[in-house]
Design a protein around this motif. Structure first.
Motif, PDB file in Angstrom:
ATOM      1  N   LEU A 116      56.703  80.364  83.012  1.00 13.14           N
ATOM      2  CA  LEU A 116      57.331  79.094  83.350  1.00 13.14           C
ATOM      3  C   LEU A 116      58.046  79.258  84.687  1.00 13.14           C
ATOM      4  CD1 LEU A 116      58.639  76.276  82.718  1.00 13.14           C
ATOM      5  CD2 LEU A 116      60.458  77.548  81.559  1.00 13.14           C
ATOM      6  N   CYS A 117      57.841  78.326  85.611  1.00 12.11           N
ATOM      7  CA  CYS A 117      58.568  78.332  86.886  1.00 12.11           C
ATOM      8  C   CYS A 117      59.136  76.943  87.155  1.00 12.11           C
ATOM      9  CB  CYS A 117      57.665  78.717  88.053  1.00 12.11           C
ATOM     10  SG  CYS A 117      57.045  80.408  88.045  1.00 12.11           S
ATOM     11  N   LEU A 118      60.314  76.892  87.759  1.00 13.99           N
ATOM     12  CA  LEU A 118      60.863  75.634  88.247  1.00 13.99           C
ATOM     13  C   LEU A 118      61.964  75.904  89.266  1.00 13.99           C
ATOM     14  CD1 LEU A 118      63.880  75.114  86.827  1.00 13.99           C
ATOM     15  CD2 LEU A 118      62.489  74.427  84.894  1.00 13.99           C
ATOM     16  N   ARG A 119      62.274  74.854  90.036  1.00 11.64           N
ATOM     17  CA  ARG A 119      63.377  74.915  91.000  1.00 11.64           C
ATOM     18  C   ARG A 119      64.434  73.911  90.572  1.00 11.64           C
ATOM     19  NH1 ARG A 119      60.578  74.907  95.199  1.00 11.64           N
ATOM     20  NH2 ARG A 119      61.009  76.971  96.036  1.00 11.64           N
ATOM     21  N   SER A 120      65.703  74.312  90.614  1.00  9.52           N
ATOM     22  CA  SER A 120      66.780  73.389  90.259  1.00  9.52           C
ATOM     23  C   SER A 120      67.913  73.505  91.274  1.00  9.52           C
ATOM     24  CB  SER A 120      67.307  73.669  88.844  1.00  9.52           C
ATOM     25  OG  SER A 120      67.950  74.928  88.778  1.00  9.52           O
ATOM     26  N   TYR A 121      68.692  72.424  91.343  1.00  6.72           N
ATOM     27  CA  TYR A 121      69.796  72.336  92.294  1.00  6.72           C
ATOM     28  C   TYR A 121      70.898  71.549  91.609  1.00  6.72           C
ATOM     29  CZ  TYR A 121      72.000  71.628  96.928  1.00  6.72           C
ATOM     30  OH  TYR A 121      72.844  71.626  98.013  1.00  6.72           O
ATOM     31  N   SER A 122      72.018  72.215  91.309  1.00  6.28           N
ATOM     32  CA  SER A 122      73.083  71.570  90.550  1.00  6.28           C
ATOM     33  C   SER A 122      74.394  72.309  90.791  1.00  6.28           C
ATOM     34  CB  SER A 122      72.755  71.594  89.055  1.00  6.28           C
ATOM     35  OG  SER A 122      73.809  71.027  88.296  1.00  6.28           O
ATOM     36  N   ASP A 123      75.505  71.575  90.653  1.00  8.41           N
ATOM     37  CA  ASP A 123      76.818  72.231  90.700  1.00  8.41           C
ATOM     38  C   ASP A 123      77.494  72.195  89.322  1.00  8.41           C
ATOM     39  OD1 ASP A 123      77.482  69.575  90.518  1.00  8.41           O
ATOM     40  OD2 ASP A 123      78.703  69.502  92.337  1.00  8.41           O
ATOM     41  N   LEU A 124      76.705  71.978  88.274  1.00  8.03           N
ATOM     42  CA  LEU A 124      77.269  71.967  86.919  1.00  8.03           C
ATOM     43  C   LEU A 124      77.859  73.330  86.561  1.00  8.03           C
ATOM     44  CD1 LEU A 124      74.642  70.116  84.667  1.00  8.03           C
ATOM     45  CD2 LEU A 124      76.931  69.334  85.270  1.00  8.03           C
ATOM     46  N   ALA A 125      79.027  73.325  85.940  1.00 10.26           N
ATOM     47  CA  ALA A 125      79.628  74.566  85.447  1.00 10.26           C
ATOM     48  C   ALA A 125      79.458  74.710  83.933  1.00 10.26           C
ATOM     49  CB  ALA A 125      81.117  74.609  85.799  1.00 10.26           C
ATOM     50  N   ARG A 126      79.157  73.595  83.248  1.00  7.30           N
ATOM     51  CA  ARG A 126      79.011  73.640  81.784  1.00  7.30           C
ATOM     52  C   ARG A 126      77.566  73.986  81.408  1.00  7.30           C
ATOM     53  NH1 ARG A 126      75.865  69.504  80.812  1.00  7.30           N
ATOM     54  NH2 ARG A 126      76.166  67.461  81.781  1.00  7.30           N
ATOM     55  N   PRO A 127      77.325  74.322  80.121  1.00 10.75           N
ATOM     56  CA  PRO A 127      75.951  74.634  79.679  1.00 10.75           C
ATOM     57  C   PRO A 127      75.016  73.438  79.844  1.00 10.75           C
ATOM     58  CG  PRO A 127      77.559  75.346  78.037  1.00 10.75           C
ATOM     59  CD  PRO A 127      78.305  74.514  79.040  1.00 10.75           C
ATOM     60  N   HIS A 128      73.747  73.724  80.187  1.00 11.06           N
ATOM     61  CA  HIS A 128      72.770  72.635  80.301  1.00 11.06           C
ATOM     62  C   HIS A 128      71.346  73.152  80.145  1.00 11.06           C
ATOM     63  CE1 HIS A 128      73.565  74.089  84.428  1.00 11.06           C
ATOM     64  NE2 HIS A 128      72.280  73.858  84.661  1.00 11.06           N
ATOM     65  N   GLY A 129      70.493  72.255  79.626  1.00 10.23           N
ATOM     66  CA  GLY A 129      69.083  72.572  79.447  1.00 10.23           C
ATOM     67  C   GLY A 129      68.280  72.162  80.667  1.00 10.23           C
ATOM     68  N   LEU A 130      67.345  73.019  81.076  1.00  9.70           N
ATOM     69  CA  LEU A 130      66.460  72.717  82.197  1.00  9.70           C
ATOM     70  C   LEU A 130      65.070  72.328  81.706  1.00  9.70           C
ATOM     71  CD1 LEU A 130      67.618  75.662  84.450  1.00  9.70           C
ATOM     72  CD2 LEU A 130      67.778  73.254  85.078  1.00  9.70           C
ATOM     73  N   PHE A 131      64.490  73.177  80.851  1.00  9.40           N
ATOM     74  CA  PHE A 131      63.130  72.978  80.344  1.00  9.40           C
ATOM     75  C   PHE A 131      63.153  73.260  78.849  1.00  9.40           C
ATOM     76  CE2 PHE A 131      59.045  74.632  78.984  1.00  9.40           C
ATOM     77  CZ  PHE A 131      58.096  73.862  79.648  1.00  9.40           C
ATOM     78  N   SER A 132      62.686  72.291  78.060  1.00 13.97           N
ATOM     79  CA  SER A 132      62.706  72.429  76.602  1.00 13.97           C
ATOM     80  C   SER A 132      61.330  72.101  76.027  1.00 13.97           C
ATOM     81  CB  SER A 132      63.760  71.484  76.015  1.00 13.97           C
ATOM     82  OG  SER A 132      63.715  71.470  74.600  1.00 13.97           O
ATOM     83  N   TYR A 133      60.757  73.083  75.314  1.00 11.46           N
ATOM     84  CA  TYR A 133      59.416  72.968  74.702  1.00 11.46           C
ATOM     85  C   TYR A 133      59.642  73.163  73.206  1.00 11.46           C
ATOM     86  CZ  TYR A 133      54.510  74.734  73.953  1.00 11.46           C
ATOM     87  OH  TYR A 133      53.215  74.978  73.537  1.00 11.46           O
ATOM     88  N   ALA A 134      59.539  72.068  72.463  1.00 18.73           N
ATOM     89  CA  ALA A 134      59.821  72.110  71.026  1.00 18.73           C
ATOM     90  C   ALA A 134      58.551  71.866  70.221  1.00 18.73           C
ATOM     91  CB  ALA A 134      60.863  71.050  70.660  1.00 18.73           C
TER      92      ALA A 134
END
Length: 199
Positions: free
Chosen positions: A33-51
């Motif tokens: 899996l590859c991706l690029r992200s750009y964020s200034d979030l300090a809290r937990p967060h999901g980027l890619f979810s495969y359920a």
């Protein structure tokens, strides 16, 4: 073809996400899996979810804090710690896994981190709900606003092989060697809620 475009997630929400309209044809015993992200979030967060129906965290790329990434396979995960810069930067990450050995390889901006082990002998289910920008707690839903992504995501790819270091660098440039299950040059998606595709 979404090259030179990004998905912008402008605010914290309990429902905004990008739904991928693609699935592997059979269970996966290797993947990258590859991706690029750009964020200034300090809290937990999901980027890619495969359920899958059996496992909400079948494949999950999750950021519990700015200095770490979690990579989940089949409900278990390993953590990769990364150095923090002074300012938010775009980060290109790739994570690969192989069932035969359980080895997970992680790359940040084309640099390989020490390998770790996870879920040797496991098979990733093929019937999946795949989303960007949220963490699924059930098949296709049960999002938590406090784990939603705010920022930009682009250059998303999933392969059914383990990429070489040179192939990871090619993915960073959106010029992949290997044909992916889905990728940024042919990306079947539906944006749900407040998500915008921008240059």
């Amino acid at each position: 073809d979404l090259v030179h475009k990004v998905f912008v997630f402008p605010q914290e929400t309990k429902d905004s996400h990008v739904l991928l309209r693609a699935q592997p044809g059979q269970p996966l015993q290797t993947l990258t899996l590859c991706l690029r992200s750009y964020s200034d979030l300090a809290r937990p967060h999901g980027l890619f979810s495969y359920a899958t129906r059996a496992q909400a965290n079948e494949v999950l790329l999750f950021k519990p804090k700015p200095s770490a990434y979690e990579f989940h396979i089949g409900g278990k995960f390993v953590i990769f710690t990364i150095p923090l810069g002074a300012a938010p930067s775009q980060q290109h990450v790739c994570a690969s896994w192989e069932s035969a050995t359980g080895i997970v390889q992680f790359w940040l901006d084309g640099r390989a981190w020490p390998r770790k082990g996870l879920q040797k002998g496991y098979r990733v289910g093929a019937e999946a709900a795949i989303v960007l920008g949220q963490d699924q707690d059930s098949f296709g839903g049960s999002f938590d606003a406090k784990q939603s992504f705010v920022g930009e995501i682009s250059s998303v790819y999933l392969w059914d092989v383990v990429l070489s270091a040179s192939a990871v660098k090619a993915a960073m440039e959106d010029t992949p060697y290997e044909a992916p299950i889905f990728g940024w040059r042919n990306f079947p998606y539906r944006a749900v809620g407040e998500v915008w595709l921008k240059p």
